[in-house]
Write a protein that holds these residues in place. Structure first.
Motif, PDB file in Angstrom:
ATOM      1  N   SER A 135       0.823  -1.092  -0.010  1.00 47.01           N
ATOM      2  CA  SER A 135      -0.066  -0.003   0.115  1.00 47.01           C
ATOM      3  C   SER A 135       0.900   1.262   0.046  1.00 47.01           C
ATOM      4  CB  SER A 135      -1.008  -0.078   1.197  1.00 47.01           C
ATOM      5  OG  SER A 135      -1.772   1.223   1.211  1.00 47.01           O
ATOM      6  N   GLY A 136       0.725   2.180  -0.810  1.00 45.10           N
ATOM      7  CA  GLY A 136       1.293   3.292  -0.838  1.00 45.10           C
ATOM      8  C   GLY A 136       2.536   3.563  -1.867  1.00 45.10           C
ATOM      9  N   THR A 137       2.864   2.529  -2.550  1.00 47.70           N
ATOM     10  CA  THR A 137       4.039   2.275  -3.458  1.00 47.70           C
ATOM     11  C   THR A 137       3.765   2.904  -4.549  1.00 47.70           C
ATOM     12  OG1 THR A 137       3.324   0.151  -3.968  1.00 47.70           O
ATOM     13  CG2 THR A 137       5.067   0.111  -2.386  1.00 47.70           C
ATOM     14  N   GLY A 138       2.701   3.315  -5.059  1.00 49.67           N
ATOM     15  CA  GLY A 138       2.433   4.319  -6.335  1.00 49.67           C
ATOM     16  C   GLY A 138       1.684   3.474  -7.425  1.00 49.67           C
ATOM     17  N   LYS A 139       0.983   2.257  -7.164  1.00 47.45           N
ATOM     18  CA  LYS A 139       0.263   1.631  -8.051  1.00 47.45           C
ATOM     19  C   LYS A 139      -0.681   2.496  -8.623  1.00 47.45           C
ATOM     20  CE  LYS A 139      -0.659  -1.464  -5.130  1.00 47.45           C
ATOM     21  NZ  LYS A 139      -0.371  -0.961  -3.615  1.00 47.45           N
ATOM     22  N   SER A 140      -1.783   3.050  -7.960  1.00 49.79           N
ATOM     23  CA  SER A 140      -2.852   3.781  -8.611  1.00 49.79           C
ATOM     24  C   SER A 140      -2.079   4.997  -9.280  1.00 49.79           C
ATOM     25  CB  SER A 140      -3.655   4.302  -7.567  1.00 49.79           C
ATOM     26  OG  SER A 140      -4.387   3.331  -6.771  1.00 49.79           O
ATOM     27  N   VAL A 141      -1.088   5.558  -8.456  1.00 49.44           N
ATOM     28  CA  VAL A 141      -0.481   6.946  -9.323  1.00 49.44           C
ATOM     29  C   VAL A 141      -0.033   6.439 -10.781  1.00 49.44           C
ATOM     30  CG1 VAL A 141       1.422   8.289  -9.158  1.00 49.44           C
ATOM     31  CG2 VAL A 141      -0.071   8.075  -7.075  1.00 49.44           C
ATOM     32  N   LEU A 142       0.708   5.199 -10.829  1.00 56.29           N
ATOM     33  CA  LEU A 142       1.255   4.682 -12.071  1.00 56.29           C
ATOM     34  C   LEU A 142      -0.034   4.582 -12.911  1.00 56.29           C
ATOM     35  CD1 LEU A 142       3.584   3.574 -13.144  1.00 56.29           C
ATOM     36  CD2 LEU A 142       3.124   1.454 -12.734  1.00 56.29           C
TER      37      LEU A 142
HETATM   38  N1  LIG Z   1      -2.404  13.703  -6.090  1.00 58.04           N
HETATM   39  C1  LIG Z   1      -1.561  13.449  -4.925  1.00 58.04           C
HETATM   40  N2  LIG Z   1      -1.157  14.097  -4.286  1.00 58.04           N
HETATM   41  C2  LIG Z   1      -0.269  13.973  -3.235  1.00 58.04           C
HETATM   42  N3  LIG Z   1       0.189  12.764  -2.946  1.00 58.04           N
HETATM   43  C3  LIG Z   1      -0.245  11.825  -3.653  1.00 58.04           C
HETATM   44  C4  LIG Z   1      -1.288  11.955  -4.742  1.00 58.04           C
HETATM   45  N4  LIG Z   1      -1.758  10.947  -5.065  1.00 58.04           N
HETATM   46  C5  LIG Z   1      -1.136   9.954  -4.336  1.00 58.04           C
HETATM   47  N5  LIG Z   1      -0.457  10.487  -3.634  1.00 58.04           N
HETATM   48  C6  LIG Z   1       0.567   9.776  -2.613  1.00 58.04           C
HETATM   49  O1  LIG Z   1       1.315   8.896  -3.339  1.00 58.04           O
HETATM   50  C7  LIG Z   1       1.784   7.649  -2.677  1.00 58.04           C
HETATM   51  C8  LIG Z   1       1.238   6.606  -3.697  1.00 58.04           C
HETATM   52  O2  LIG Z   1      -0.120   6.529  -3.761  1.00 58.04           O
HETATM   53  P1  LIG Z   1      -0.911   5.251  -4.637  1.00 58.04           P
HETATM   54  O3  LIG Z   1      -0.601   5.333  -5.749  1.00 58.04           O
HETATM   55  O4  LIG Z   1      -2.531   5.734  -4.198  1.00 58.04           O
HETATM   56  O5  LIG Z   1      -0.606   4.225  -3.705  1.00 58.04           O
HETATM   57  P2  LIG Z   1      -1.191   2.547  -3.860  1.00 58.04           P
HETATM   58  O6  LIG Z   1       0.166   1.627  -4.313  1.00 58.04           O
HETATM   59  O7  LIG Z   1      -1.494   2.098  -2.392  1.00 58.04           O
HETATM   60  O8  LIG Z   1      -2.214   2.712  -5.009  1.00 58.04           O
HETATM   61  C9  LIG Z   1       0.757   7.610  -1.512  1.00 58.04           C
HETATM   62  O9  LIG Z   1       1.815   8.110  -0.219  1.00 58.04           O
HETATM   63  C10 LIG Z   1      -0.112   8.578  -1.709  1.00 58.04           C
HETATM   64  O10 LIG Z   1      -0.594   9.240  -0.724  1.00 58.04           O
END
Ligand SMILES: Nc1ncnc2c1ncn2[C@@H]1O[C@H](COP(=O)(O)OP(=O)(O)O)[C@@H](O)[C@H]1O
Ligand SMILES: [Mg+2]
Length: 274
Positions: free
Chosen positions: A37-44
């Motif tokens: 959790s928090g490694t950036g999967k959704s951000v990717l």
């Molecule tokens: N728009 C944003 N602005 C600031 N921080 C973000 C944003 N989106 C995600 N983050 C942070 O980036 C990191 C990766 O988020 P996310 O991709 O959601 O993790 P996961 O792997 O659980 O999907 C987390 O620490 C999250 O809080």
């Protein structure tokens, strides 16, 4: 659709999410992206459709670098992707058919007859034929996911992105979601990207697995390669998962075959057919 990510860097303020990430997703495969959790999967996933812009690096979609494109230039790229959100992303006030047909009306201005035919075709593909007029609120979690997949298919998405598709679902329902991802990939040839921390799901559906760790892809390979890997990041990730998932493994193995078609109940009789 082939996707290549090269040397991706992304920070949010002081938080470094990606520090030189490289990843290749081959067309037509089911690529699973794992990581804590928090490694950036959704951000990717958001980078792939230009919803988040990288600080540095290239994102090639069938060879075209989308980094730096304007919103208008991104639009034709975006509609090639279908996103299946964690909660399904359904509009609760609309019925099944209207949810599935929505992108057709909104994106392509299709006429009613055309929409109705396409909606029926896609509902059949996900095993929900004849459910057009059902209220979305009366569907189970697994069924809502199927509707979300049908909606992505209706817009002719070439790449389906699933963010934690089995999160919050019971093991038998998770198995039916895995089934429908595999089946849709087989039937449509769509490239599928599945983000999950559900190891059972990852090893069930994945043709390629990728493990995110500290801003990079720590390992990429087939499920067999992952199981044989001596990379300590991989072995640690897998061993942690086994403890947590052990109970699920057992229950999932038991329920996988009968395959509840509606994603909700498995008749006790169904087991006899195996
Ligand atoms: N728009 C944003 N602005 C600031 N921080 C973000 C944003 N989106 C995600 N983050 C942070 O980036 C990191 C990766 O988020 P996310 O991709 O959601 O993790 P996961 O792997 O659980 O999907 C987390 O620490 C999250 O809080
Ligand atoms: Mg996430």
């Amino acid at each position: 659709m082939k996707i290549e990510i090269r040397d991706l860097h992304k920070s949010f303020g002081k938080l470094k999410v990606f520090t030189g990430l490289n990843l290749t997703i081959e067309a037509g495969e089911i690529s699973v992206i794992m990581g804590r959790s928090g490694t950036g999967k959704s951000v990717l996933l958001k980078h792939l459709v230009g919803l988040i812009r990288p600080d540095q690096g290239e994102i090639l979609i069938d060879g075209q670098n989308i980094v730096g494109l304007s919103e208008r230039e991104l639009y034709p790229i975006r509609i090639r992707f279908g996103m299946i959100f964690q909660n399904g992303g359904m509009l609760q006030s609309l019925n099944v058919a209207d949810n599935v047909g929505l992108p057709l009306v909104e994106l392509r201005g299709a006429d009613r007859k055309e929409v109705a035919a396409k909606v029926s075709e896609k509902l059949t593909l996900v095993g929900l034929e004849g459910r057009e007029t059902q209220a979305v609120t009366t569907l189970s979690g697994g069924q809502q996911k199927r509707v979300a997949i049908a909606r992505a298919l209706a817009q002719d998405a070439e790449c389906l992105m699933f963010d934690e598709p089995t999160a919050g679902l019971d093991p038998p329902i998770s198995a039916t979601v895995d089934d429908v991802i595999e089946q849709v990939n087989r039937d449509t040839g769509a490239t599928c990207i599945v983000v999950t921390h559900d190891l059972i799901s990852a090893f069930t559906v994945g043709t390629k697995l990728h493990l995110l760790h500290e801003g990079k892809v720590a390992e990429s390979g087939t499920p067999e390669e992952f199981q044989a890997s001596r990379n300590p990041i991989v072995t640690e990730f897998l061993s942690r998962g086994v403890g947590i998932e052990k109970h699920r493994t057992l229950s999932r193995t038991n329920v996988k075959k009968p395959r509840a078609q509606d994603g909700e109940t498995t008749a006790p009789d169904a087991k006899k057919n195996n």
